[in-house]
Design an enzyme around this catalytic site. Structure first.
Site, short mmCIF file in Angstrom:
data_model
loop_
_atom_site.label_atom_id
_atom_site.label_comp_id
_atom_site.label_asym_id
_atom_site.label_seq_id
_atom_site.Cartn_x
_atom_site.Cartn_y
_atom_site.Cartn_z
N TYR A 154 -14.16 -16.84 -18.17
CA TYR A 154 -13.24 -17.18 -17.08
C TYR A 154 -13.42 -18.63 -16.64
O TYR A 154 -12.44 -19.35 -16.45
CB TYR A 154 -13.49 -16.23 -15.92
CG TYR A 154 -12.62 -16.45 -14.71
CD1 TYR A 154 -11.30 -16.00 -14.69
CD2 TYR A 154 -13.12 -17.10 -13.58
CE1 TYR A 154 -10.50 -16.19 -13.57
CE2 TYR A 154 -12.33 -17.29 -12.46
CZ TYR A 154 -11.03 -16.85 -12.46
OH TYR A 154 -10.23 -17.04 -11.35
N LYS B 186 -10.63 -21.63 -16.71
CA LYS B 186 -10.16 -22.31 -15.50
C LYS B 186 -10.47 -23.80 -15.54
O LYS B 186 -9.70 -24.61 -14.98
CB LYS B 186 -10.77 -21.66 -14.26
CG LYS B 186 -10.20 -20.27 -13.97
CD LYS B 186 -8.67 -20.30 -13.83
CE LYS B 186 -8.11 -18.96 -13.39
NZ LYS B 186 -6.63 -18.98 -13.24
#
Length: 230
Positions: free
Chosen positions: A156, A160
């Site tokens: 993740y 991002k």
């Protein structure tokens, strides 16, 4: 009237952002994969549902064509759809796990932005908001005083970080746009297991960037308090 399209908007931060923007007079186009949930969410807010799966070229093209046929142009695009991906021991992460996260969180941003750029170019003051995260910030994840430094989310976080870099590069390529990345902070959603501040608080940064002035900043990562380190 400002026309705004939001991906992944049938729940959580996307839904709250849609709610807030409808309240201030935006024409909100609520994008979601699930037709039943999308229609219900849009009806509850006074928004218009537009089906979209950010991982599918045909679906995204159809969504852009739908907006072109009904609204004719777009003022604000909010790339909100995202997934957390696999969480657990690093030994368990596979290339397929990484590809799944990138397909939604990064490639999806490129796919949707590409499809909607012609509509945004018809706006007098086009705006793109990419929902990123402090978990993708090198500065925040290395700062022991920040909550981001207490978690390990390799897939993740990497995705991002890519979203934020995409944002800065798109801002450079689109000088007549305002292109920024929003960090909602640790928000009590499914992603966090209900930990963190309210969804209403988390949406503040997204709403602020969606309503940014034509001479406002661009190419920034911002939370509700202001600019953040990358």
């Amino acid at each position: 009237m400002t026309t705004t399209f939001i991906t992944g908007a049938n729940r959580s931060l996307g839904l709250e952002t849609a709610h807030r923007l409808v309240e201030i007079g935006h024409t909100v186009l609520l994008g979601a994969r699930d037709p039943e949930l999308g229609h219900a969410a849009a009806a509850s807010l006074g928004a218009r549902f537009v089906p979209i799966d950010v991982t599918d070229d045909a679906s995204v093209a159809a969504a852009a064509a739908d907006v072109a046929a009904h609204e004719g142009s777009l003022d604000v695009l909010i790339n909100n759809a995202g997934i957390l991906g696999r969480v657990g021991p690093v030994d368990d992460y596979t290339a397929a796990d990484m590809a799944e996260v990138l397909q939604v969180n990064v490639t999806g941003v490129v796919r949707v932005t590409h499809a909607f750029l012609p509509l945004l170019r018809r706006s007098a003051h086009p705006v793109i908001v990419n929902v990123s995260s402090g978990m993708g910030s090198f500065g925040l994840t290395q700062d022991p005083d920040r909550i981001e430094s207490r978690y390990s989310l390799p897939l993740y976080s990497a995705a991002k970080a890519a979203v934020t870099m995409l944002t800065t590069q798109y801002a450079r390529e689109l000088p007549d746009f305002r292109v920024n990345a929003a960090d909602p902070g640790q928000t009590a959603t499914d992603f966090t297991g209900g930990l963190g501040h309210s969804v209403a608080t988390g949406a503040e940064a997204i709403v602020a960037l969606a309503t940014i002035a034509p001479d406002g900043p661009t190419g920034r990562l911002m939370d509700r308090s202001g600019p953040l380190p990358w």
